[in-house]
Design a protein around this motif. Structure first.
Motif, mmCIF file in Angstrom:
data_model
loop_
_atom_site.group_PDB
_atom_site.id
_atom_site.type_symbol
_atom_site.label_atom_id
_atom_site.label_comp_id
_atom_site.label_asym_id
_atom_site.label_seq_id
_atom_site.Cartn_x
_atom_site.Cartn_y
_atom_site.Cartn_z
ATOM 1 N N VAL A 92 -33.342 -40.505 -16.920
ATOM 2 C CA VAL A 92 -33.040 -39.070 -16.887
ATOM 3 C C VAL A 92 -34.161 -38.304 -17.578
ATOM 4 O O VAL A 92 -34.487 -38.570 -18.736
ATOM 5 C CB VAL A 92 -31.698 -38.764 -17.577
ATOM 6 N N CYS A 93 -34.751 -37.372 -16.861
ATOM 7 C CA CYS A 93 -35.795 -36.513 -17.424
ATOM 8 C C CYS A 93 -35.166 -35.613 -18.482
ATOM 9 O O CYS A 93 -34.183 -34.919 -18.217
ATOM 10 C CB CYS A 93 -36.433 -35.678 -16.316
ATOM 11 N N GLN A 94 -35.742 -35.629 -19.684
ATOM 12 C CA GLN A 94 -35.172 -34.845 -20.785
ATOM 13 C C GLN A 94 -35.580 -33.368 -20.708
ATOM 14 O O GLN A 94 -35.126 -32.569 -21.513
ATOM 15 C CB GLN A 94 -35.613 -35.434 -22.130
ATOM 16 N N ARG A 95 -36.412 -33.026 -19.733
ATOM 17 C CA ARG A 95 -36.824 -31.631 -19.590
ATOM 18 C C ARG A 95 -35.928 -30.921 -18.581
ATOM 19 O O ARG A 95 -35.440 -29.845 -18.841
ATOM 20 C CB ARG A 95 -38.297 -31.570 -19.167
ATOM 21 N N CYS A 96 -35.703 -31.568 -17.421
ATOM 22 C CA CYS A 96 -34.903 -30.893 -16.388
ATOM 23 C C CYS A 96 -33.585 -31.614 -16.130
ATOM 24 O O CYS A 96 -32.777 -31.160 -15.327
ATOM 25 C CB CYS A 96 -35.708 -30.750 -15.101
ATOM 26 N N LEU A 97 -33.344 -32.731 -16.837
ATOM 27 C CA LEU A 97 -32.085 -33.481 -16.776
ATOM 28 C C LEU A 97 -31.728 -34.027 -15.396
ATOM 29 O O LEU A 97 -30.564 -34.230 -15.082
ATOM 30 C CB LEU A 97 -30.927 -32.625 -17.328
ATOM 31 N N LYS B 281 -39.508 -38.271 -19.231
ATOM 32 C CA LYS B 281 -39.626 -37.020 -18.476
ATOM 33 C C LYS B 281 -40.594 -37.138 -17.310
ATOM 34 O O LYS B 281 -41.494 -37.969 -17.307
ATOM 35 C CB LYS B 281 -40.029 -35.858 -19.387
ATOM 36 N N HIS B 282 -40.368 -36.279 -16.303
ATOM 37 C CA HIS B 282 -41.300 -36.149 -15.187
ATOM 38 C C HIS B 282 -42.689 -35.793 -15.724
ATOM 39 O O HIS B 282 -42.796 -35.088 -16.731
ATOM 40 C CB HIS B 282 -40.898 -34.980 -14.280
ATOM 41 N N ASP B 283 -43.730 -36.194 -15.017
ATOM 42 C CA ASP B 283 -45.058 -35.638 -15.301
ATOM 43 C C ASP B 283 -45.019 -34.141 -15.021
ATOM 44 O O ASP B 283 -45.459 -33.322 -15.816
ATOM 45 C CB ASP B 283 -46.122 -36.301 -14.419
ATOM 46 N N VAL B 284 -44.467 -33.816 -13.856
ATOM 47 C CA VAL B 284 -44.266 -32.420 -13.477
ATOM 48 C C VAL B 284 -42.851 -32.314 -12.911
ATOM 49 O O VAL B 284 -42.534 -32.979 -11.933
ATOM 50 C CB VAL B 284 -45.288 -31.968 -12.412
ATOM 51 N N CYS B 285 -42.017 -31.532 -13.545
ATOM 52 C CA CYS B 285 -40.640 -31.402 -13.076
ATOM 53 C C CYS B 285 -40.621 -30.666 -11.733
ATOM 54 O O CYS B 285 -41.397 -29.744 -11.529
ATOM 55 C CB CYS B 285 -39.792 -30.647 -14.094
ATOM 56 N N PRO B 286 -39.741 -31.116 -10.816
ATOM 57 C CA PRO B 286 -39.700 -30.490 -9.507
ATOM 58 C C PRO B 286 -38.960 -29.157 -9.541
ATOM 59 O O PRO B 286 -37.926 -29.029 -10.206
ATOM 60 C CB PRO B 286 -38.941 -31.516 -8.659
ATOM 61 N N GLU B 287 -39.508 -28.174 -8.857
ATOM 62 C CA GLU B 287 -38.816 -26.915 -8.563
ATOM 63 C C GLU B 287 -38.144 -26.288 -9.772
ATOM 64 O O GLU B 287 -37.003 -25.837 -9.699
ATOM 65 C CB GLU B 287 -37.756 -27.141 -7.471
HETATM 66 ZN ZN LIG Z 1 -37.957 -33.222 -15.066
#
Ligand SMILES: [Zn+2]
Length: 217
Positions: free
Chosen positions: A95-100, A160-166
């Motif tokens: 789970v990405c901790q930035r965009c969940l 976390k994603h390198d770059v979170c989508p959308e």
């Molecule tokens: Zn993310």
């Protein structure tokens, strides 16, 4: 007829059960093993994978290689000591901790271990080399457990994603709520000049409402 160099069916290189491995023999005879492991075989790793992941049962490939290296012993003589090298490659959803939302995390482990006989020996072992870890060997060693341990150790501190989508910019700044509010207050004090420099998201929303799709007036 008697020689089978590199024959995997030969007695010295028979199939290896990664759950029940004579680690000392594996190292001493420089054996190799490889396989594929599923996340579903690794319960503690599976705990890290979110229920809504697109694929909860991803795979890892692993390679293990035994070896011995000459080492100076306490009595001043050199003896060959057992080593194990393990490489693991694969991916698991976290789970990405930035965009969940779930994302695919790659794992690439390459670890070298000096095999010792007892816990006490492991604790006393002089670790002058950061590249080498110490493990307690066994005649019934569980390599799967070691692989899972290594994967858990290489979990990112903050997944976390390198770059979170959308993720819209306004949502990202919204996360740091207090900071955003302070910024807004400062802007209010600065007056109307600044206001025109930054597009007002609410104004944009109003504009959308007015000229929305199929806009019924
Ligand atoms: Zn993310």
């Amino acid at each position: 007829m008697t020689e089978h160099p590199g024959n995997p069916a030969g007695p010295a290189a028979g199939p290896v059960d990664p759950r029940d491995l004579d680690l000392f023999e594996f190292a001493r005879s420089g054996r190799q093993a490889a396989g594929v492991m599923r996340v579903s075989q690794l319960p503690r790793m599976l705990n890290e994978v979110p229920i809504d992941a697109p694929d909860r049962d991803t795979t890892f490939t692993w390679q293990a290689e035994g070896a011995t290296q000459p080492e100076l012993q306490y009595n001043g003589t050199e003896g060959r000591q057992p080593y194990l090298r393990v490489a693991i490659h694969g991916a698991a959803w976290l789970v990405c901790q930035r965009c969940l939302t779930p994302y695919d995390q790659a794992f690439n482990v390459d670890a070298t271990y000096r095999i010792v006989n007892t816990e006490a020996e492991a604790e006393e072992f002089p670790l002058d080399d950061d590249e080498v870890e110490v493990i307690v060997g066994s005649r019934q060693f569980d390599l799967v457990d070691l692989i899972e341990e290594e994967l858990l150790l290489s979990l990112p501190l903050v997944p976390k994603h390198d770059v979170c989508p959308e993720v819209h910019e306004s949502l990202v700044s919204g996360v740091s709520g207090a900071e955003g509010a302070g910024e807004q207050a400062a802007q209010d004090e600065a007056g109307a000049d600044d206001e025109s420099a930054r597009p007002n998201p609410f104004a944009a929303l109003e504009a959308l409402k007015r000229s929305g799709p199929g806009g019924k007036h």
